[in-house]
Scaffold this active site. Structure first.
Site, PDB file in Angstrom:
ATOM      1  N   ARG A 145       0.850  -1.346  -0.140  1.00  0.00           N
ATOM      2  CA  ARG A 145       0.047   0.077   0.099  1.00  0.00           C
ATOM      3  C   ARG A 145       0.975   1.284   0.024  1.00  0.00           C
ATOM      4  NH1 ARG A 145      -3.988   2.673   4.499  1.00  0.00           N
ATOM      5  NH2 ARG A 145      -5.553   3.491   3.183  1.00  0.00           N
TER       6      ARG A 145
ATOM      7  N   ALA B 250      -6.855   7.597  -0.166  1.00  0.00           N
ATOM      8  CA  ALA B 250      -6.998   6.313  -0.375  1.00  0.00           C
ATOM      9  C   ALA B 250      -7.842   5.493   0.636  1.00  0.00           C
ATOM     10  CB  ALA B 250      -5.349   5.912   0.193  1.00  0.00           C
ATOM     11  N   SER B 251      -8.614   4.917   0.138  1.00  0.00           N
ATOM     12  CA  SER B 251      -9.969   4.065   0.844  1.00  0.00           C
ATOM     13  C   SER B 251      -9.659   3.042   2.062  1.00  0.00           C
ATOM     14  CB  SER B 251     -10.950   3.508   0.208  1.00  0.00           C
ATOM     15  OG  SER B 251     -11.333   4.369  -0.828  1.00  0.00           O
ATOM     16  N   MET B 252     -10.273   2.954   3.055  1.00  0.00           N
ATOM     17  CA  MET B 252     -10.012   2.071   4.094  1.00  0.00           C
ATOM     18  C   MET B 252      -9.809   0.696   3.731  1.00  0.00           C
ATOM     19  SD  MET B 252     -12.389   1.748   7.436  1.00  0.00           S
ATOM     20  CE  MET B 252     -12.190   0.942   8.634  1.00  0.00           C
TER      21      MET B 252
END
Length: 403
Positions: free
Chosen positions: A39, A91-93
């Site tokens: 990530r 940036a999504s969970m």
């Protein structure tokens, strides 16, 4: 990028453990994808974290590498673009990303499954899709050319090369159609016809949902039908989209030079907190069945000890609901404009009560070939009931959605 591989690997383990607490056991396909797609390689050098005071503070990788890396592998949404102090990209969970992929039925064999992602962002979700479905099967659309270029660079850096399209995600990408799956990374309040047209019969569309009243709550999973329509159910988790920006106070409409708008003053037994006090199931229902209505609380004390402002997103109608600080069983209501917004909201809440106070995951949506949206509720005996009572000349089975 100067990060020890072991540190990223250790933090990935922690991330997967955190995700498992939210979604349960992580499917093996997702486990492999998360390990293969670091990530931190999909985040800019500066991200913005909550400052504890309602705003955001920058976290610079060069100045605080440990904090930056820990944030990169937290199960939390991270703001990656801030414009005038308002998040414009994030940036999504990770747990939410994987839950959406599971709703798209990608947690099993998916190699070669043609997928269109709408909203590339930093490219992390597209990289997961590439790992699950193969690069040639994945296309992603991004409106912001800067974000699109960044996503393309990030994907290339980890060895993936899906089709990255710069354009309006609402229009999909017809050149690559038909798709087995369409996955949106932003909320909509109505399903664009292009998405239905570009999904093959039996395909699946997964998109976060919002409304003017209840922003960014609920996710729709819809299966397309051979006639060009679709049907599906809502799921009760939020999209963590930025808060909507409210228009100026509904109590002070612009002066158009004409006669003042007649104001109708009545009283109501419905508490404003019942529909705007944090009960997301009630708010979701109002959002689906009272098109275009939004609210804002006024706690200034200028008009009343507490006031709920209500307005129409696209028209001049508005209402105020005042609490006098003493009586919790009766509230003063002022309404103006062609719509009696508080009357509509009261009818919607009454309908929600009569349906047994359904939760978000009891709601479903049918879209016909003409694009008409019909919202319904699954009852405990398995029968369907229209979400909205008859009003404004619409039949109960044709309750319009916002948008």
């Amino acid at each position: 990028m100067g990060t020890p591989a072991r540190s990223a690997a250790d933090l990935t383990e922690q991330l997967l453990a955190a995700v498992a607490q939210f979604i349960g056991p992580v499917p093996s396909a997702f486990d492999r994808a998360v390990r293969a797609v670091p990530r931190h390689l999909f985040l800019p050098a500066v991200i913005w974290l909550r400052d504890g005071e309602g705003g955001y503070r920058p976290c610079d990788r060069a100045a605080a590498p440990g904090e930056w890396l820990s944030a990169a592998y937290s199960d939390a949404p991270l703001v990656t673009q801030l414009t005038d102090k308002v998040p414009t990209s994030s940036a999504s969970m990770p747990s939410m990303v994987l839950r959406m992929l599971a709703l798209a039925d990608l947690d099993r064999e998916a190699a070669g499954l043609r997928v269109l992602e709408l909203g590339a962002g930093t490219g992390f979700n597209a990289a997961l899709l590439c790992h699950l479905c193969d690069d040639q099967a994945v296309a992603t659309v991004e409106l912001d050319p800067t974000l699109a270029a960044e996503a393309e660079r990030n994907l290339k850096a980890v060895g993936h090369a899906p089709k990255v399209v710069r354009g309006d995600a609402g229009a999909g990408w017809p050149a690559g159609a038909p798709y087995k799956r369409i996955i949106a990374t932003f909320s909509v309040d109505r399903l664009p016809s292009a998405w239905l047209e570009q999904t093959e019969p039996g395909g699946r569309i997964v998109t976060p949902w919002n409304s003017a009243w209840c922003s960014g709550y609920g996710t729709l999973v819809l299966t397309t039908t051979p006639d060009g329509g679709g049907e599906g159910r809502f799921h009760d988790f939020a999209s963590f989209m930025p808060m909507r920006e409210l228009v100026p106070s509904a109590t002070a409409p612009a002066d158009n030079g004409g006669p003042p708008e007649p104001r109708h003053v009545t009283s109501s037994a419905l508490s404003p907190w019942a529909v705007a006090g944090g009960n997301l199931n009630a708010e979701f229902h109002v959002g689906l069945t009272v098109p275009g209505a939004w609210f804002a609380w006024d706690a200034s004390g200028e008009h009343a000890p507490a006031r709920l402002d209500v307005a129409d997103d696209t028209g001049p109608s508005w209402a105020t609901v005042d609490y006098d600080g003493q009586h919790a069983d009766r509230f003063t209501v002022t309404q103006a404009g062609p719509r009696r917004l508080w009357d509509e909201i009261t009818a919607a809440h009454t309908r929600w009560e009569s349906l047994g106070r359904p939760s978000v995951d009891q709601y479903g949506l049918t879209v016909d070939t003409a694009g008409a949206h019909t919202v319904w509720v699954i009852q405990s005996d398995g029968t369907r009931e229209p979400a909205s009572p008859e009003r404004h000349g619409h039949s109960p089975a044709a309750a319009p959605l916002p948008g």
